[in-house]
Structures are given as C-alpha cells and as structure tokens.
Design an enzyme around this catalytic site. Structure first.
Site, PDB file in Angstrom:
ATOM      1  N   HIS A  95     121.152  54.804  28.807  1.00  0.00           N
ATOM      2  CA  HIS A  95     121.402  55.249  30.187  1.00  0.00           C
ATOM      3  C   HIS A  95     121.690  54.059  31.084  1.00  0.00           C
ATOM      4  O   HIS A  95     121.118  52.976  30.914  1.00  0.00           O
ATOM      5  CB  HIS A  95     120.263  56.109  30.729  1.00  0.00           C
ATOM      6  N   ASP A  97     121.660  54.359  34.543  1.00  0.00           N
ATOM      7  CA  ASP A  97     120.997  54.461  35.849  1.00  0.00           C
ATOM      8  C   ASP A  97     119.652  53.746  35.784  1.00  0.00           C
ATOM      9  O   ASP A  97     119.151  53.438  34.688  1.00  0.00           O
ATOM     10  CB  ASP A  97     120.795  55.927  36.263  1.00  0.00           C
ATOM     11  N   ASP A 129     115.304  48.360  31.129  1.00  0.00           N
ATOM     12  CA  ASP A 129     115.383  49.825  31.139  1.00  0.00           C
ATOM     13  C   ASP A 129     116.546  50.269  32.005  1.00  0.00           C
ATOM     14  O   ASP A 129     116.394  50.504  33.179  1.00  0.00           O
ATOM     15  CB  ASP A 129     114.049  50.383  31.678  1.00  0.00           C
ATOM     16  N   GLU A 163     119.316  59.622  33.587  1.00  0.00           N
ATOM     17  CA  GLU A 163     118.104  59.706  32.766  1.00  0.00           C
ATOM     18  C   GLU A 163     116.844  59.591  33.603  1.00  0.00           C
ATOM     19  O   GLU A 163     115.852  60.282  33.356  1.00  0.00           O
ATOM     20  CB  GLU A 163     118.111  58.609  31.697  1.00  0.00           C
ATOM     21  N   ARG A 340     102.671  64.119  31.685  1.00  0.00           N
ATOM     22  CA  ARG A 340     103.290  63.726  30.415  1.00  0.00           C
ATOM     23  C   ARG A 340     102.797  64.725  29.376  1.00  0.00           C
ATOM     24  O   ARG A 340     101.575  64.893  29.195  1.00  0.00           O
ATOM     25  CB  ARG A 340     102.880  62.305  30.035  1.00  0.00           C
ATOM     26  N   HIS A 442     110.177  50.226  35.415  1.00  0.00           N
ATOM     27  CA  HIS A 442     109.795  51.083  36.557  1.00  0.00           C
ATOM     28  C   HIS A 442     108.940  50.326  37.571  1.00  0.00           C
ATOM     29  O   HIS A 442     108.631  50.877  38.630  1.00  0.00           O
ATOM     30  CB  HIS A 442     109.031  52.345  36.115  1.00  0.00           C
TER      31      HIS A 442
HETATM   32  N1  LIG Z   1     112.962  54.411  29.294  1.00  0.00           N
HETATM   33  C1  LIG Z   1     112.765  55.798  29.328  1.00  0.00           C
HETATM   34  C2  LIG Z   1     112.205  56.231  30.642  1.00  0.00           C
HETATM   35  O1  LIG Z   1     111.813  55.415  31.452  1.00  0.00           O
HETATM   36  N2  LIG Z   1     112.204  57.528  30.872  1.00  0.00           N
HETATM   37  C3  LIG Z   1     111.688  58.091  32.050  1.00  0.00           C
HETATM   38  C4  LIG Z   1     112.265  59.474  32.145  1.00  0.00           C
HETATM   39  C5  LIG Z   1     111.998  60.146  33.441  1.00  0.00           C
HETATM   40  C6  LIG Z   1     111.778  61.446  33.591  1.00  0.00           C
HETATM   41  N3  LIG Z   1     111.630  61.657  34.897  1.00  0.00           N
HETATM   42  C7  LIG Z   1     111.768  60.537  35.504  1.00  0.00           C
HETATM   43  N4  LIG Z   1     112.012  59.600  34.613  1.00  0.00           N
HETATM   44  C8  LIG Z   1     110.171  58.124  32.028  1.00  0.00           C
HETATM   45  O2  LIG Z   1     109.596  58.118  33.134  1.00  0.00           O
HETATM   46  O3  LIG Z   1     109.579  58.158  30.956  1.00  0.00           O
HETATM   47 ZN   LIG Z   2     115.008  54.154  30.052  1.00  0.00          ZN
HETATM   48 ZN   LIG Z   3     112.988  54.386  32.750  1.00  0.00          ZN
END
Ligand SMILES: NCC(=O)N[C@@H](Cc1c[nH]cn1)C(=O)O
Ligand SMILES: [Zn+2]
Ligand SMILES: [Zn+2]
Length: 473
Positions: A95, A97, A129, A163, A340, A442
């Site tokens: 991804h 973004d 990421d 993503e 999660r 993040h």
């Molecule tokens: N590297 C994968 C990742 O960071 N995925 C995100 C996906 C997501 C879902 N909603 C917001 N982001 C994650 O937070 O796991």
């Molecule tokens: Zn990612």
């Molecule tokens: Zn991510």
C-alpha cells in the site's frame, strides 16, 4: 545471486534517494485535504512501473464521502512484469498510503522529509509502513535488469492507496479480477509487517482483524461556555468519557459481554508453538520506550498480541485538545476505538455486541443527550499454514541473505486484504516483512533501518530466485 547482491549494495544511496522522494508525497488516505497527494503517489508508482517496462492498469474504485465531501478513491495500481508461461507468477501486494503525521505529535523533524540519522535509521512517515517495502520490490526488478540477470518469475503487482483507511473499494476489484488479471497467479507475497525483534527476520502466517468504531454523543446545538452552562446541562463529553471507560479495563480486559465467547479455544498443540519462539521482553520494552507491559511472560505477551482480541481507545474528535486552558463544553464529541479481532470472531456479531452494549450503558446514565455508535470499517483475521512451498522458498531466501532460519510468527496488526486474496484466488499468501519491531509504524519518528531496507531488497531477489526452484506440492 552475488552479482545481484553487490549491485544492490553499490546502488543503495540511489534507493534511499527514491525513498526520500516518495516519503515527500503526503499520501495520508484518511484526509480529504491529502487526497490529491495520495492519488499522485499512485501515479508515481504507475510511472515508475512503466519506466521499468511493466504493463500497468489503473483501476478507479469509485468515490467516498469524506469530511463532508465526495472525493475520488485513490487508484488501485495493477501491473504485470513478465508473462513467460514456463515461470511461476507471484502476486505482490503493498500500500502506498500512510497514517497521518504532524510535527507537533512529537516528531524530531518534518515527518514527510526523509532524514537519516547517525545510526542509519531512515526516518519518515511511511518509511517502513509501507513505502520502503513497496519501493523495495521496484528496486529489485531494476537490479535484475541492470545486472543483466534473468528475473526467474513473472510478477503481478497490486498496490492500493486506502489500506490505512479500511481498504475501501479494494475487495471488489480483487474479486472481479480474480479470474481475469490475477488468473495466472501461483502465490501471493505481502511485505507490510515487522520482525518480532530487531535482529532476526521472520515469515508471518497470521494477522488479527480490526473493527473500527465511532461513538458520538450529541447534546447542545453548539459548544458552550462552561461557566455559564456548567452544572445545568448534561455534558456530552462527560457521557462519552464514561462510556469509553466502560469498554475496556486498565489491564486490557474487554468489558463488552459476549466478545470473548467467540475466541477460538487455545489447544495444547497451539500452546506448544509459543514455547519455541524466542521473544525478548527487552526488545518489546525498546519498542515501547517504557517498561509498562501488562504480562510478565513472553508467552502471555505474544498470545495477547496474536491470538486474543484487544480494544484500544484512540481519541476524541470535536473535543478541545490543544495546549492551553479553554473552558468549553464540547457539543458533539466523537470517541474513536477499535477492536483487534481473532479467530473465530465474526465482524457483524462484534458490531452488534458493541452497539447493543454501548446503547444499554448509555441508557443507565439517564442522560438527555443522544448517542450513536457505528462500525466504520471491519477487516477479518487471517491464519494460514507456514508449510506451503511459498514459505519454504522465503525461508531459504532468508537463510541466503541473513544466514539464519526465520522466526515463524503471527502478527497483532491487520492487513484486511490478505484473506480476500486467499479466498478469491485460492492461493497461498505469505507475509515477508522488511522492517524491524522498533520501526514505530503509525507512531512518531517512524523509520526503517538502512540495513533492513538494503537487505530487504536482497531478500526479495533471493525469494524470487528460490520461488523458481522450489517444488510445488
Ligand atoms: N501495516 C499494516 C497496517 O498498519 N494495517 C493497519 C490497517 C488499518 C485498519 N484500519 C486502520 N488501519 C493496522 O492498523 O493494522
Ligand atoms: Zn501497512
Ligand atoms: Zn499501517
């Protein structure tokens, strides 16, 4: 592979410069303001793929309502490199973004200006990421071309720009293209997660899902002066904070009835897996930047990251958060939280349980405000088997590049499209991470180590080479 590896070593500065260029494109998918930049990032990839000789297909997944406007979704970038019927075809997903990032969040420098520090850490939003890994695949193709080596596999690419915001529009594209664009695919590889620690590579065969919720409490028509109105109105923020504290306790226990009932039972066989994994709590503390873990043992920590659900509170929109001491009663704060999810949780059931519980807790308050709660996006958990030839090839590639056997891991994060690929294409999906556990995805000061970036490109090349050799069973 020696020629290939030397070429990658010699050209690493060029790769870092390219990473600098794309980290500079602010492709924050959650922001309407940055939507043109996100689209530009997709266009950058199309141009780069075409420069490398790939044939590309730009798919427009439609539009989206965002921040009160209708905006175009970023393109899904499909590309084909090589169509030799005697070679295997691997589908690479990534991804382009990124998560939001502000200097004021605590970054030591502008998040969209890639900065290398004295430890060889390449700092910038998306460095790990997922721009570093996505760029890594393109560098791999270029290195095969420039060294005159034959690329031993055909490649299909699928790069998305949503993503980090629920992969809106992507599932439909994959399901539609399963028997068309993706019909010759033999296996899938995704490089979008992290090693378990900081020194040893891993292959990943499981992810948690994610259900993202918003919880709105509405009262007065506008924000109010707390001196004039405090004590005389039901304050939405007070209701909201109360509700948010009813979702999860301080030890991470989810308080919503019924959620834990759906979790797959822990078998003796599964328990065994955790005993064999070397997980260093000091590494975890290094990534946390603190010693605030809930559990003492590596087993418990890993199980609670991989195979149990968690509920995190993320923030409150529409509430005062700047420095200073504003005395306002916010009229409509919106709380954000996510769960999660893990096998065997069902997203619709999770949404139903959350919404019913929040509404019943709100009722108990006797407040005259109104509450609304909804699931913004939901991605399912995924667990597969690491015994497939796709994993065997990747494990051999790790041994070639790093001289050790990879850890076999699950992951606490989510890449919702993984399961879609598996179900729509009926092919094995492998997660082959480039980044380390302390990359800070993040978070502030996200980075990818130069070593991981460069060795990662070598790993991708070695993986292609091993894929071509491995026997399909
Ligand atoms: N590297 C994968 C990742 O960071 N995925 C995100 C996906 C997501 C879902 N909603 C917001 N982001 C994650 O937070 O796991
Ligand atoms: Zn990612
Ligand atoms: Zn991510």
């Amino acid at each position: 592979m020696e020629t290939f590896f030397s070429f990658v070593n010699e050209n690493q500065d060029k790769y870092v410069e390219k990473l600098r260029e794309i980290v500079g494109i602010r492709s924050v998918s959650s922001s309407a303001n940055y939507r043109p930049d996100t689209i530009r990032m997709g266009e950058w990839l199309i141009a780069e793929l075409e420069r490398l000789g790939a044939s590309t297909k730009r798919v427009e997944p439609g539009t989206q309502e965002l921040e009160g406007a209708t905006v175009p979704l970023p393109p899904v970038v499909l590309a084909t490199y090589g169509t030799d019927p005697s070679k295997k075809t691997v589908l690479i997903y990534g991804h382009y973004d990124v998560q939001p990032a502000l200097l004021s969040d605590g970054w030591t420098h502008d998040p969209f200006t890639l900065t290398e520090d004295e430890k060889g850490r390449l700092l910038g939003r998306g460095a790990s990421d997922d721009k570093g890994p996505v760029l890594g695949w393109l560098c791999t193709i270029e290195a095969f071309q420039k060294t005159g080596l034959d690329l031993p596999v055909n490649i299909k690419f699928c790069f998305e720009g949503m993503e980090e915001s629920g992969s809106v529009g992507l599932d439909k594209v994959i399901i539609r293209e399963a028997s068309d664009y993706f019909k010759d695919v033999d296996c899938v590889c995704i490089s979008d997660n992290y090693w378990l620690g900081t020194s040893k590579p891993c292959l990943t065969y499981g992810l948690r899902g994610v259900s993202y919720f918003q919880l709105s409490v509405k009262g007065p028509a506008k924000d109010l002066h707390s001196g004039v109105f405090g004590g005389t109105v039901h304050e939405p923020m007070t209701d909201l904070v109360h509700l948010m504290t009813r979702l999860v306790d301080v030890n991470g226990k989810i308080l919503i009835p019924g959620i834990m009932d759906q979790v797959a039972e822990l078998t003796d066989q599964e328990k065994q897996i955790y005993k064999d994994i070397s997980f260093d709590i000091q590494d975890l503390r290094g990534s946390l930047g603190s010693e605030t873990e809930i559990y003492d043992s590596a087993e418990d920590l890993l199980m609670h990251r991989w195979r149990y659900p968690s509920l995190s509170l993320h923030g409150i929109e529409g509430a005062f958060y700047s420095p200073g001491e504003k005395t306002v009663i916010p009229a409509n704060p919106i709380g954000k939280f996510s769960i999660r999810t893990v096998p065997n949780m069902d997203s619709d059931k999770v949404t139903e349980l959350v919404c019913d519980y929040v509404k019943s807790e709100f009722k108990k308050l006797g407040s005259k405000n109104t509450v609304d709660v909804w699931c913004g996006h939901a991605g399912r958990p995924w667990v597969s088997s690491p015994n497939h030839w796709n994993f065997v090839a990747a494990a051999k590639a790790v041994e070639t590049v790093f001289g050790c056997k990879p850890d076999l891991t699950r992951e606490g994060g989510s890449i919702p499209v993984t399961l879609t690929f598996e179900e729509a294409l009926h092919k094995n999906v492998l997660l082959l991470p480039m980044g380390a556990s302390d990359d800070g995805a993040h978070s502030i000061n996200e980075k990818v180590d130069r070593r991981n970036f460069v060795e990662g490109i070598k790993l991708y090349g070695a993986y292609f080479y091993e894929l071509a050799k491995v026997a399909e069973e």
